[in-house]
Motif scaffolding. Sequence first.
Motif, mmCIF file in Angstrom:
data_model
loop_
_atom_site.group_PDB
_atom_site.id
_atom_site.type_symbol
_atom_site.label_atom_id
_atom_site.label_comp_id
_atom_site.label_asym_id
_atom_site.label_seq_id
_atom_site.Cartn_x
_atom_site.Cartn_y
_atom_site.Cartn_z
ATOM 1 N N UNK A 119 9.623 -20.972 0.241
ATOM 2 C CA UNK A 119 8.840 -22.115 0.689
ATOM 3 C C UNK A 119 7.531 -22.132 -0.107
ATOM 4 N N UNK A 120 7.293 -23.196 -0.837
ATOM 5 C CA UNK A 120 6.114 -23.311 -1.691
ATOM 6 C C UNK A 120 6.485 -24.112 -2.938
ATOM 7 N N UNK A 141 14.268 -23.729 -3.425
ATOM 8 C CA UNK A 141 12.819 -23.827 -3.244
ATOM 9 C C UNK A 141 12.550 -25.062 -2.401
ATOM 10 N N UNK A 142 11.827 -24.897 -1.300
ATOM 11 C CA UNK A 142 11.467 -26.032 -0.431
ATOM 12 C C UNK A 142 9.944 -26.124 -0.402
ATOM 13 N N UNK A 143 9.443 -27.213 -0.999
ATOM 14 C CA UNK A 143 7.984 -27.389 -1.025
ATOM 15 C C UNK A 143 7.548 -28.312 0.110
ATOM 16 N N UNK A 144 6.400 -28.002 0.644
ATOM 17 C CA UNK A 144 5.827 -28.788 1.733
ATOM 18 C C UNK A 144 4.864 -29.859 1.243
ATOM 19 N N UNK A 145 4.419 -29.745 -0.039
ATOM 20 C CA UNK A 145 3.410 -30.695 -0.506
ATOM 21 C C UNK A 145 3.520 -31.062 -1.977
ATOM 22 N N UNK A 146 4.494 -30.511 -2.717
ATOM 23 C CA UNK A 146 4.657 -30.862 -4.131
ATOM 24 C C UNK A 146 5.351 -32.218 -4.205
ATOM 25 N N UNK A 147 4.583 -33.264 -4.432
ATOM 26 C CA UNK A 147 5.125 -34.618 -4.329
ATOM 27 C C UNK A 147 5.361 -35.290 -5.681
ATOM 28 N N UNK A 148 5.194 -34.562 -6.778
ATOM 29 C CA UNK A 148 5.358 -35.164 -8.106
ATOM 30 C C UNK A 148 6.750 -35.777 -8.268
ATOM 31 N N UNK A 163 9.919 -31.266 1.907
ATOM 32 C CA UNK A 163 9.795 -31.946 3.201
ATOM 33 C C UNK A 163 8.692 -33.000 3.163
ATOM 34 N N UNK A 164 8.259 -33.317 1.970
ATOM 35 C CA UNK A 164 7.307 -34.407 1.736
ATOM 36 C C UNK A 164 8.008 -35.404 0.817
ATOM 37 N N UNK A 165 7.592 -36.628 0.860
ATOM 38 C CA UNK A 165 8.234 -37.633 0.013
ATOM 39 C C UNK A 165 7.675 -37.580 -1.403
ATOM 40 N N UNK A 166 8.408 -38.194 -2.315
ATOM 41 C CA UNK A 166 7.985 -38.262 -3.711
ATOM 42 C C UNK A 166 6.784 -39.188 -3.870
ATOM 43 N N UNK A 167 5.978 -38.918 -4.883
ATOM 44 C CA UNK A 167 4.829 -39.784 -5.176
ATOM 45 C C UNK A 167 5.240 -41.150 -5.696
ATOM 46 N N UNK A 168 6.521 -41.343 -5.915
ATOM 47 C CA UNK A 168 7.006 -42.673 -6.261
ATOM 48 C C UNK A 168 6.545 -43.672 -5.195
ATOM 49 N N UNK A 353 -6.546 -30.551 12.316
ATOM 50 C CA UNK A 353 -6.668 -31.453 11.166
ATOM 51 C C UNK A 353 -5.697 -31.135 10.035
ATOM 52 N N UNK A 354 -4.992 -30.021 10.106
ATOM 53 C CA UNK A 354 -4.105 -29.643 9.008
ATOM 54 C C UNK A 354 -2.795 -30.421 9.105
ATOM 55 N N UNK A 355 -2.609 -31.297 8.130
ATOM 56 C CA UNK A 355 -1.493 -32.237 8.194
ATOM 57 C C UNK A 355 -0.259 -31.735 7.462
ATOM 58 N N UNK A 356 -0.379 -30.695 6.654
ATOM 59 C CA UNK A 356 0.800 -30.155 5.971
ATOM 60 C C UNK A 356 1.573 -29.182 6.857
ATOM 61 N N UNK A 357 0.970 -28.784 7.967
ATOM 62 C CA UNK A 357 1.588 -27.758 8.809
ATOM 63 C C UNK A 357 2.986 -28.164 9.257
ATOM 64 N N UNK A 358 3.137 -29.438 9.634
ATOM 65 C CA UNK A 358 4.445 -29.889 10.114
ATOM 66 C C UNK A 358 5.493 -29.825 9.009
ATOM 67 N N UNK A 359 5.062 -29.976 7.755
ATOM 68 C CA UNK A 359 6.015 -29.943 6.637
ATOM 69 C C UNK A 359 6.503 -28.516 6.370
#
Length: 814
Positions: A119-120, A141-148, A163-168, A353-359
């Motif tokens: 995870x990362x 590999x499961x990323x929580x915030x790599x949205x490229x 677990x985050x959407x693409x920056x598209x 306030x941490x919004x990535x926690x759920x991801x």
Amino acid sequence: MGEPKYPLLSKGGDVTIGGIFAIHSKETLPSFEFKQKPQPLSCSSVNLRDFRLAQIMIFAIEEINKSESLLPNVSIGYQIYDTCGSRLSSMSATMGLMNGPEFAVGETCNGQSSIHSIIGETESSATVILSRTTGPFKIPVISHSASCECLSNRKDYPSFFRTISSDYHQGRALAYIVKHLGWSWVGAVNSDNDYGNYGMAIFLNTAQKEGICVEYSVKFYRTEPEKLKKVVDTIKQSTAKVIVAFVSFIEMGLLIEQLTIQNITGFQIIGVEGWITSKNYITSNSFRVLGGSLGFALRKIYFDGFSEYVTKAFWETAFPCSHIEGNFSQYAVNCRRYQDLLALKNYNEDVPEHRYSSHVYKAVYAVAHSLHNLLKCKEQENCDKSLAIQPQQVVEALKKINFTVKFGDHVWFDRTGATVAHYEVVNWQQDSDKSFQFKPVGYYDASLPPDQRFVLNTENIIWAGGHLEKPSYVCSESCPPGTRKAAQKGRPVCCYDCIPCAEGEISNETDSNNCKPCPEEYWSNPEKNKCVLKAVECLSFTETMGIVLIFFSLFGAGLTVLVAILFYSKKDTPIVKANNSELSFLLLFSLTLCFLCSLTFIGRPTEWSCMLRHTAFGITFVLCISCVLGKTIVVLMAFKATLPGSNVMKWFGPAQQRLSVLAFTLIQVLICVLWLTISPPSPYKNMKYYKEKIILECSLGSTIGFWAVLGYIGLLAVLCFILAFMARTLPDNFNEAKFITFSILIFCAVWITFIPAYVSSPGKFTVAVEIFAILASSFGLLFCIFAPKCYIILFKPGQNTKQHVIGKTSTKTH
């Protein structure tokens, strides 16, 4: 051999999940003197956000380990490495996860990875390195915030999930929010890494399609202070007051620092999920620069028990150096690297306030559900722990998962390994108690139909500078209806001048690129935003010019009738009987018709009036000139008859005079009949002379017919003039030829000047010129031929005797 890389936090289990987070943000390299083995890298400056992510990972794992329905008899272990925000340490951590901490000389790898998934990482560029390294070994590999968006390529990253959407979606959404707010003039700043470059490329592409102009697009990386300085200088010198900041978390901190130091305010910032909800960056100083910022953020999820966990259970069960004394775990070789984390032991105010926690939470549960399926776990039954799980099997199992976590989110991966885009739109605001908050003011949900995906409540937004009304950020203000946009040379399409539409063209929309010509019978109104019917112009009975011409026409006709009455009352007098009184009365009748025919030229042209006006004019004038010509011939014949042996008068008596008038007139009638038959005059809307109005006139039909009529009149007039000129010197007390010569001279002068005036006169003045010519020539004939006779009849009755005329004639003859 180098020193083994140990995880920062770890725990054993039946299966192991790896974690890579930038728990510290600064790395100090040792000195390289090449005389001894290099010392380990040292990390400093705790990155609270990633530390919380590591804690939520452990929290989720402990929650699963306690679950009786998910992996009931299987324990999950973890190994969490700290990358210190460095690519070097990131690669070292990746290799540590894949190999394990111990590796002795002479031993060989068994080809089995010690972990089942990783995870990362937090940043896209680091995740690219991680995924490319683990890819050949099929380790998921499961990323929580790599949205490229670059990570959506399944050919290059077949075992990558997020677990985050693409920056598209985020890049496009940034353009949509600018477009929605009616702004078209922006600046763009991005991190010079995969996250910033790919995201900004998507934004710029979408912005171009949406008609948004970008004044500048600049980028920098955290290790490039000179480029950062250029970025700040560009912002200061720009005219665009909106900055789209597709910037990573660390780069944004550096940018905010420089903007705050130089007190650069008054800019509306639009940010991305990477930094927009960071509590670290919202201070009283930075709020002067970033107050009113808008941006897309991940949804905030509250986890029951997590706030208490980070202040108590975590330190007691998962942290290896909770106490300075005592037995340390095998990995806690040096507790000094944990000391700065201990300062956070009793702090949990930032947790909500941490919004990535759920991801991260969803990523852990995604792995757990995959393992649950692979180990053939069933409800009320244990899992088959004898099955050897390969990482590649986990990759395939992740593609098939479909479950719902406890806070209601549905988890599944699309064909690119990403989840559906869900963003909150947040606004940086300050409450009355001077506290700061990220207030939700809208959302973007890619799972909804296109027309429902984006919602923004502008009435809840406080804009940059504390303004409550939405500002206008454009290079050029909108062009109102009645104008069109004209691009400014060398500048983007959003910079333009507003040019008024030309006469006869309109634009009835705001920001029209072109003006539309009005239909043929319409013209633009003064505002140039509507086509209105053109004004219709013709010589009417009610306007001043028409009234004047009617007066002179009726005056001339009346005067002619009076002369006729006078002549009729004196028909037996010598002055009337001289030179064929019958022709005189016929001449007066034709002159009356000439005066009255001018009335047919006034008023709105109709099919009948157009045919009548020209034919009546042509025939009456020929009748008139024929009578004058007859009188002229009579004068000549009368004096020729006085010569000895001459009997010419028998060849041109009253019958022949009437016949000649009839013959000359019939020729004109024939010309007019041919004209009306072949191509008659007809009403015509002339829209060529005046563009703004319609001239109602009679088209000639056949121009040959028109000029034939005029030419025939002119021919008779010239013939009459020649004969009258020849007879002007004949002896007579009252030589009528002199007056006929003068009258025909006036007639010819009028009609010769008529031709250029007729051709050059515009609109209704063409008709007025023709009427004037008719009246002038008619008055000329009336006055020159009949005025001298009327004078003698009225004022010199003594000379209106046969003896006087004969006596004078005899005297002159002898």
